[in-house]
Write an enzyme that holds these catalytic residues in place. Structure first.
Site, mmCIF file in Angstrom:
data_model
loop_
_atom_site.group_PDB
_atom_site.id
_atom_site.type_symbol
_atom_site.label_atom_id
_atom_site.label_comp_id
_atom_site.label_asym_id
_atom_site.label_seq_id
_atom_site.Cartn_x
_atom_site.Cartn_y
_atom_site.Cartn_z
ATOM 1 C CB THR A 250 -0.924 -0.009 1.233
ATOM 2 O OG1 THR A 250 -1.724 -1.186 1.162
ATOM 3 C CG2 THR A 250 -1.822 1.218 1.272
ATOM 4 C CB CYS A 336 24.217 5.782 6.599
ATOM 5 S SG CYS A 336 23.322 7.038 5.744
HETATM 6 N N1 PMP Z 1 22.548 6.981 -0.807
HETATM 7 C C1 PMP Z 1 23.146 8.088 -0.365
HETATM 8 C C2 PMP Z 1 24.228 8.716 -1.195
HETATM 9 C C3 PMP Z 1 22.771 8.648 0.859
HETATM 10 O O1 PMP Z 1 23.370 9.761 1.289
HETATM 11 C C4 PMP Z 1 21.750 8.021 1.609
HETATM 12 C C5 PMP Z 1 21.312 8.569 2.955
HETATM 13 N N2 PMP Z 1 22.357 8.731 3.867
HETATM 14 C C6 PMP Z 1 21.144 6.871 1.093
HETATM 15 C C7 PMP Z 1 21.565 6.375 -0.122
HETATM 16 C C8 PMP Z 1 20.033 6.161 1.842
HETATM 17 O O2 PMP Z 1 18.863 6.935 1.791
HETATM 18 P P1 PMP Z 1 17.589 6.631 2.722
HETATM 19 O O3 PMP Z 1 17.899 7.306 4.021
HETATM 20 O O4 PMP Z 1 16.451 7.267 2.012
HETATM 21 O O5 PMP Z 1 17.442 5.173 2.844
#
Ligand code: PMP
Length: 396
Positions: A250, A336
């Site tokens: 969804t 990340c």
């Molecule tokens: N690719 C790049 C180059 C990013 O900077 C990020 C986010 N840090 C992502 C992918 C992942 O994106 P999302 O947070 O939307 O999963």
């Protein structure tokens, strides 16, 4: 819970826009009715509730497509760029298994590209992870030379999330088109910041995320070029017909409406935002250089994102700096992969020695920052460095 500012304290200065951006107020306003009165399921357009939601989703798709100079039927909504990258890489590789088993990418990609590639290695695919130069750039000729008769996919990011370096994706795509190989680009940091035209770039697949361009978290897109024969993609999920079966489930209507509004706004403000953000980034860089002369800027000096500044303070631990510099929100390497003590894979690949890599922080300037915030951030940064290196003030 982290410490939030007390009422009588100045709010921290937010300079981590490469990690995530604040929702633009106009995006929030566009989304709000879809979290409230317009709650219909777009997969049920047989009644007005569903039809209204379906119209809103298609309107958003058109806005996204416009920003990329694509066609709306080429846009698939996902949960974010992590999913888009996984879908692009796992999906096309598995569907093209009979044609070949080789993929080319670069070592400085986001983990959401590297990890699916490593996963495919365990499924029997071969992946070439190309190195980068000291600026974090790959030579397009190196990509061309890595292509073999077995190559089915090339994935090279448009802009790096840690240092901002831009890759020459159009040139790389030229080599792929000549050999009839699919080319994917992770454009998460570039969409809404730089003009993007998928035809001029020549890419077949492009990933992006709403929360990097003043939209909501948890929503992204995958552009898939309509061509003949069609690009085949094996879905990651099964169990519904949404998004042509490529991404069943969804649809997150409010978020998708937010992504559309964010893309529309980004298109209108592209030049103004890039001008503002790059002038603030230059101001930040100049002021840091003035008060902290041994600071070193990472990434390409010109071919880079407008708002990103990666800077190393040799002899300083980035983690300690983050704790000391409480009034400024910035990124420690890649947000990340934060939480590990390992120096960033991007900085290591660019050849930074350990001491410089661990002393590196990333500023992400955004649409809502002001010159006064930049100036204040540099004062606070200088104070924090003096506290961390009290015997070494003159080196600063
Ligand atoms: N690719 C790049 C180059 C990013 O900077 C990020 C986010 N840090 C992502 C992918 C992942 O994106 P999302 O947070 O939307 O999963």
């Amino acid at each position: 819970m982290p410490n939030l500012p007390r009422l009588n304290q100045a709010a921290p200065i937010y300079l981590d826009n490469a990690a995530s951006t604040q929702l633009d107020p106009s995006v929030l306003a566009a989304m709000a009715p879809f979290l409230d009165v317009h709650f219909g399921n777009p997969s049920n357009p047989s009644h007005d509730f569903g039809a209204y939601a379906a119209d809103a989703v298609e309107g958003a798709r058109e806005k996204v497509a416009l920003l990329l100079s694509a066609r709306s039927e080429e846009i698939v909504f996902t949960s974010g760029a992590t999913e888009s990258n996984n879908l692009a890489i796992l999906g096309t590789a598995r569907a093209a298994r009979v044609r070949g088993n080789h993929i080319v990418t670069i070592v400085t990609e986001h983990k959401s590209v590297l990890a699916p590639c490593q996963h495919l290695e365990r499924e029997g695919f071969q992946v070439t992870f190309l190195p980068v130069d000291k600026y974090g750039a790959v030579r397009p000729g190196a990509v061309r030379d890595a292509i073999t008769p077995q190559t089915i996919l090339v994935s090279v990011m448009l802009a790096n999330n840690e240092v901002g370096t831009l890759q020459r994706v159009a040139e790389i795509a030229g080599h792929c088109i000549a050999r009839d190989i699919l080319i994917h680009t992770d454009a998460t940091q570039a969409v809404g910041k730089l003009p993007i035209d998928v035809d001029a770039l020549g890419v077949d697949l492009l990933s992006a995320s709403a929360h990097k361009l003043y939209g909501p978290k948890g929503t992204g897109l995958l552009y898939i070029r309509r061509r003949s024969p069609r690009i085949r993609l094996e879905p990651l999920f099964f169990g519904g017909g949404q998004e042509g079966g490529i991404r069943p489930g969804t649809l997150a209507v409010a978020n998708i409406v937010g992504l559309g509004a964010a893309c529309e706004l980004a298109g209108e403000r592209l030049e103004a935002d890039a001008g503002l953000v790059s002038s603030l980034r230059d101001r930040l860089q100049d002021r840091i250089a003035r008060v902290i002369p041994n600071a070193v800027v990472n990434g390409h000096p010109d071919e880079r994102l407008p708002g990103l500044l990666s800077v190393s303070f040799p002899g300083v631990d980035g983690e300690a700096l983050a704790l000391t510099l409480a009034g400024v929100a910035f990124g420690r390497g890649a947000s990340c992969s934060a939480g590990t003590d390992q120096p960033s894979h991007v900085l290591t690949a660019m050849g930074l020695e350990h001491e410089r890599a661990v002393g590196t922080i990333r500023f992400g300037v955004g649409r809502f920052n002001t010159p006064a915030e930049i100036d204040r951030a540099v004062v606070l940064l200088h104070e924090a460095l003096c506290r961390l290196l009290p015997t070494n003030r003159t080196a600063l």
